[in-house]
Structures are given as structure tokens and as C-alpha cells.
Design an enzyme around this catalytic site. Structure first.
Site, PDB file in Angstrom:
ATOM      1  CD  GLU A 120      45.367  49.772  33.921  1.00  0.00           C
ATOM      2  OE1 GLU A 120      44.675  49.204  34.785  1.00  0.00           O
ATOM      3  OE2 GLU A 120      46.004  50.804  34.154  1.00  0.00           O
ATOM      4  CG  ASP A 176      42.934  49.071  38.273  1.00  0.00           C
ATOM      5  OD1 ASP A 176      44.053  49.244  37.788  1.00  0.00           O
ATOM      6  OD2 ASP A 176      42.073  49.977  38.361  1.00  0.00           O
ATOM      7  CG  HIS A 180      48.653  51.170  37.641  1.00  0.00           C
ATOM      8  ND1 HIS A 180      47.953  51.224  38.816  1.00  0.00           N
ATOM      9  CD2 HIS A 180      47.753  50.783  36.693  1.00  0.00           C
ATOM     10  CE1 HIS A 180      46.683  50.907  38.589  1.00  0.00           C
ATOM     11  NE2 HIS A 180      46.534  50.627  37.311  1.00  0.00           N
ATOM     12  CG  HIS A 217      38.760  52.156  40.795  1.00  0.00           C
ATOM     13  ND1 HIS A 217      38.838  53.341  40.108  1.00  0.00           N
ATOM     14  CD2 HIS A 217      39.855  51.452  40.422  1.00  0.00           C
ATOM     15  CE1 HIS A 217      39.923  53.340  39.343  1.00  0.00           C
ATOM     16  NE2 HIS A 217      40.548  52.196  39.512  1.00  0.00           N
ATOM     17  CD  GLU A 255      46.084  54.050  35.578  1.00  0.00           C
ATOM     18  OE1 GLU A 255      45.407  54.224  34.550  1.00  0.00           O
ATOM     19  OE2 GLU A 255      45.555  53.786  36.687  1.00  0.00           O
ATOM     20  CD  GLU A 256      43.834  53.398  39.657  1.00  0.00           C
ATOM     21  OE1 GLU A 256      43.031  54.179  39.133  1.00  0.00           O
ATOM     22  OE2 GLU A 256      43.781  52.154  39.519  1.00  0.00           O
TER      23      GLU A 256
HETATM   24 ZN   LIG Z   1      44.647  50.366  36.493  1.00  0.00          ZN
END
Ligand SMILES: [Zn+2]
Length: 442
Positions: free
Chosen positions: A199, A140, A111, A409, A174-175
Site C-alpha cells: 500500500e 493506491d 492490489h 480515493h 481490496e477496495e
Molecule cells: Zn490500497
């Protein structure tokens, strides 16, 4: 896939493991050398992508990411197209299709969006520190996109075409639950024999070794709506049936209910009731975040909540309705997914001491042979697109083939540089072996 073909392929794959485990693992030196030669180019692409801010709501940044990946795929020889997301939100999905001369139908997915807000690069710029490179979205999932693009560069240089179709697909949401791409990823899974999802792998520093993921959580939302009866709070409160009080009672009595449903987790996260101070509220509702790590657990959880809320009311004449909506299906590798993971493990074992360099590798001695270990991680409470890819049941799916890293994140998101060569080798070698096994099984 036909049953007979599947079993031949499985048998062929099992043979590969047996051979790899029985003897000194034999490295494909050409692919390993090419993986090493590709490292710096991958880091350059990774920097290009990290320096494009692409939070899930940043349409302009995501459009730049889409153009970057489309151009990269076209340069590799793919026919590219843009797929409109099912919710019409731009930029949609980037799809690139390669045509080969073999049998295997394989898809590679990752993604383009991140969780970060515009301006993040000023606070957290690209930064290299020893074996780590930091940057928003670097693990990510821009590392995953980079592994896909540079693995394909290696295979193209090697003249590899032992596949029928190789499809690359990048989504942009995706998030935020893949709301506009989930159905398209499900369809992709239904058209392919194998889907590999990129991922990140947990870092060696955290997990002890690089890994692949055999399971990811499903996510769902659960709602409770309490129907009571509105009334004047001063003059006729006894005529009311206070939905807010009943809701509070129901939330407390169901807060630990997931403990009785294996493979489920529930947390109440929102509630709403009442519009006027002087009115007993006739309606109240609450929402919960639900995580599912076992098949059937979502249905069982809903049943448990319904039973409990009906059985034990605080305020007579109120009625509580519970509904559950699955947002992202869970992923649990089946027999074929586990076979893919074991194949990955045997490929890692080829990267023994003296081949990759001991300084970079955590090495696991097995029967006198020093090998690089790969963790087969049974599951995570995070959700990924592997759930959509696997949901038709057609494709064998494996997750977590991106770069090793940590701090997703968060402000310390980073990748480990020494995971680049093994991850490139893993993907290229895996595709080479799968392509050959599928062609031979034909
Ligand atoms: Zn991801």
C-alpha cells in the site's frame, strides 16, 4: 519457522541495525545505481497500469490488469497462475512464484482494483506536474505493483537468488473488503516467513518523510435487531410494541459507546423498519461501521453494546439482539514486524546526502552523519490486506512499502516521483539482506 531459527534471524537482523547505526551507513551502490536506472521504466509501467481503468466492479478492466501483471511476472521468470477468488468473482488473484537457491520464503502483495468508476480517465487523466504524477489509482495501489515488478527486475539483473521461494500475489477486490481474496491472503501468510505489503506511504508533503506502516485498522459490522410486536396502527396500536421507536432509543444510547472501549470506533450508518403506514412495526434493524485498532476491542465493543441495550429499554416487552461480524482483521506489527521496520529505517539511513541528492531528500542529521529519515507510522484507521497476511501468526509482516503519495480515493490522487528510487532501493536492499540472514541462519 522454528524458534531457534527465528532467534538467529532476529539476532542477525539486530546486528544489521547496530552496524548500520554505529558507523557511516554503507550504501549498496550497485543496487542504488540500478534503482536510479530503473526509474523511467517504472514510470512507464505505472502509466500503462493507470491507463487501465480497474474499479472493483469493472471485471473487464480488472481482467486487463490481471493479464498485464501476469505477463510482466512471466517476463521476469515467474511461474504464474490464476487463483479463483473464494466468491468466484473474476478475475481472481494473480500469483507468480520464483524459485531461488536460498532459504527465505517471502511474499510481496498489492492490489489491482481501484475505487473509481468507469470513465474516470476522461476526467482525471495521467498528468505530470513537477515532482507529482496524478492519476486514478496511481498511489493506491498501482504504484505498489510497479515497485514490486521493478524491484524484481533489478534483483534479476543482479543475479540475486538468495531465497527459497519468492511469491508475488495481486488481488482484485481490496477496495471492497477483500471478500473473495482475504482467505487466500491469510493462507499465503501462513506459508511464508515474511510478507511485505505495498500500500502507499503518505507523501513527504503531508507526513514530512516517507514511511512504513506498523498497524492498520480492522473493520467489522455491528447489527442491532429489535423484536417488538406488530399491531394495527389505528385500531389497536396499544397492543403493539413499536420496534422502530425502540431502535431509535437504542441507537441514541449507544452512539458514543465506543468511547468507553479503547481501540474501537462505531458509527451507525443504516436502519430499516416498517413496511406499511398503518402498521406498528414489529421489527427494526440497524447497522454500524466499526473500526478496530486494538486486539480484543471488537469483542469488548459487542459486550458493551449488549449490556447497554439489555439494561435500558424504552419499550417494555421488546428484545434487542446485537451481532458483530469481523470483515477484515486488524494488523499490528509484532516484534518481528517492528524488526523489519527498523531494518527499513537503517536502509533509508544508507541514502545519505550526496548519495541520493539533497534536493530530493528530507535529511535528518544524526551524530554528524546526514541520513534520509523513514517514518515508522504506528497505525491508520484504514484497513489493508496486511491484516489477512498476519492473521495466521506465521509471517513477519510489514505494510506501506509502495510509492509515497496522497489523495487516495480522491480527484488529486498522486505519487511523488522522488520516492521511486528510495522505494526501489528499500525493497531490493531489504530482500538482499533478509535472504542473506535467513541463509546464514540455516
Ligand atoms: Zn490500497
Amino acid at each position: 519457522m522454528k524458534k531457534s531459527k527465528l532467534s538467529v534471524v532476529m539476532a542477525a537482523m539486530v546486528l544489521v541495525f547496530t552496524n548500520a547505526l554505529a558507523q557511516e551507513p554503507e550504501v549498496n551502490q550497485a543496487l542504488l545505481d540500478a534503482s536510479k536506472a530503473q526509474q523511467e521504466a517504472l514510470i512507464e509501467s505505472l502509466r500503462d497500469m493507470v491507463e487501465i481503468e480497474s474499479g472493483s466492479d469493472d471485471i473487464e478492466g480488472l481482467e486487463r490488469m490481471a493479464r498485464y501483471t501476469e505477463e510482466s511476472l512471466r517476463a521476469l521468470g515467474a511461474e504464474t497462475q490464476r487463483i479463483t477468488a473464494t466468491n468466484d468473482v473474476p478475475p481472481g488473484l494473480v500469483k507468480g512464484v520464483f524459485k531461488g537457491s536460498g532459504t527465505l520464503k517471502v511474499a510481496l502483495i498489492a492490489h489491482m482494483d481501484t475505487v473509481y468508476q468507469p470513465g474516470i480517465l476522461e476526467l482525471e487523466p495521467w498528468r505530470r506536474d513537477g515532482n507529482r504524477i496524478y492519476g486514478p489509482g496511481i498511489a493506491d495501489d498501482k504504484g505498489g505493483i510497479a515497485v514490486i515488478l521493478h524491484s524484481l527486475a533489478i534483483l534479476q539483473d543482479a543475479g540475486w537468488d538468495d531465497y527459497d521461494t519468492l511469491t508475488v500475489q495481486f488481488n482484485a477486490d481490496e477496495e471492497i473488503g477483500s471478500v473473495g481474496s482475504g482467505a487466500i491472503i491469510t493462507e499465503l501468510g501462513s506459508e511464508n516467513d515474511v510478507v511485505l505489503s505495498y500500500e502507499p506511504s503518505p507523501s513527504k508533503e503531508v507526513a514530512g518523510a516517507e514511511g512504513v506502516l506498523l498497524g492498520t485498522a480492522g473493520t467489522a459490522s455491528l447489527s442491532l435487531v429489535v423484536h417488538g410486536r406488530a399491531a394495527h396502527a389505528g385500531a389497536a396500536h396499544e397492543e403493539g410494541r413499536n420496534a422502530l421507536i425502540e431502535l431509535a432509543h437504542q441507537l441514541v444510547q449507544t452512539r458514543d459507546i465506543a468511547n468507553s472501549v479503547p481501540g474501537s470506533q462505531l458509527n451507525w450508518t443504516s436502519a430499516q423498519s416498517g413496511t406499511a403506514r398503518n402498521q406498528i412495526p414489529g421489527l427494526a434493524e440497524a447497522g454500524a461501521d466499526v473500526r478496530i485498532t486494538q486486539k480484543g476491542a471488537a469483542e469488548a465493543l459487542l459486550e458493551a453494546v449488549r449490556t447497554q441495550t439489555e439494561k435500558n429499554l424504552l419499550i417494555p416487552d421488546t428484545y434487542t439482539a446485537a451481532e458483530l461480524e469481523v470483515l477484515r482483521p486488524m494488523f499490528e506489527a509484532d516484534e518481528r514486524g517492528r524488526a523489519l521496520a527498523e531494518l527499513a529505517e537503517s536502509i533509508y539511513a544508507e541514502l545519505g546526502e550526496g548519495k541520493l541528492g539533497q534536493e530530493n531528500a528530507r535529511l535528518m542529521p544524526t551524530e554528524g552523519v546526514v541520513r534520509r529519515s523513514l517514518l515508522l507510522i504506528p497505525g491508520t484507521t484504514g484497513g489493508t490486506d496486511a491484516g489477512f497476511a498476519a492473521s495466521s501468526g506465521k509471517a513477519a509482516v510489514l505494510e506501506g512499502l509502495g510509492l509515497a503519495g496522497w489523495g487516495y480515493h480522491a480527484s488529486h490522487e498522486h505519487i511523488e516521483v522522488d520516492s521511486i528510487v528510495p522505494r526501489l532501493y528499500l525493497t531490493t536492499r531489504m530482500l538482499e539482506i533478509l535472504g542473506r540472514n535467513y541463509s546464514e541462519a540455516e
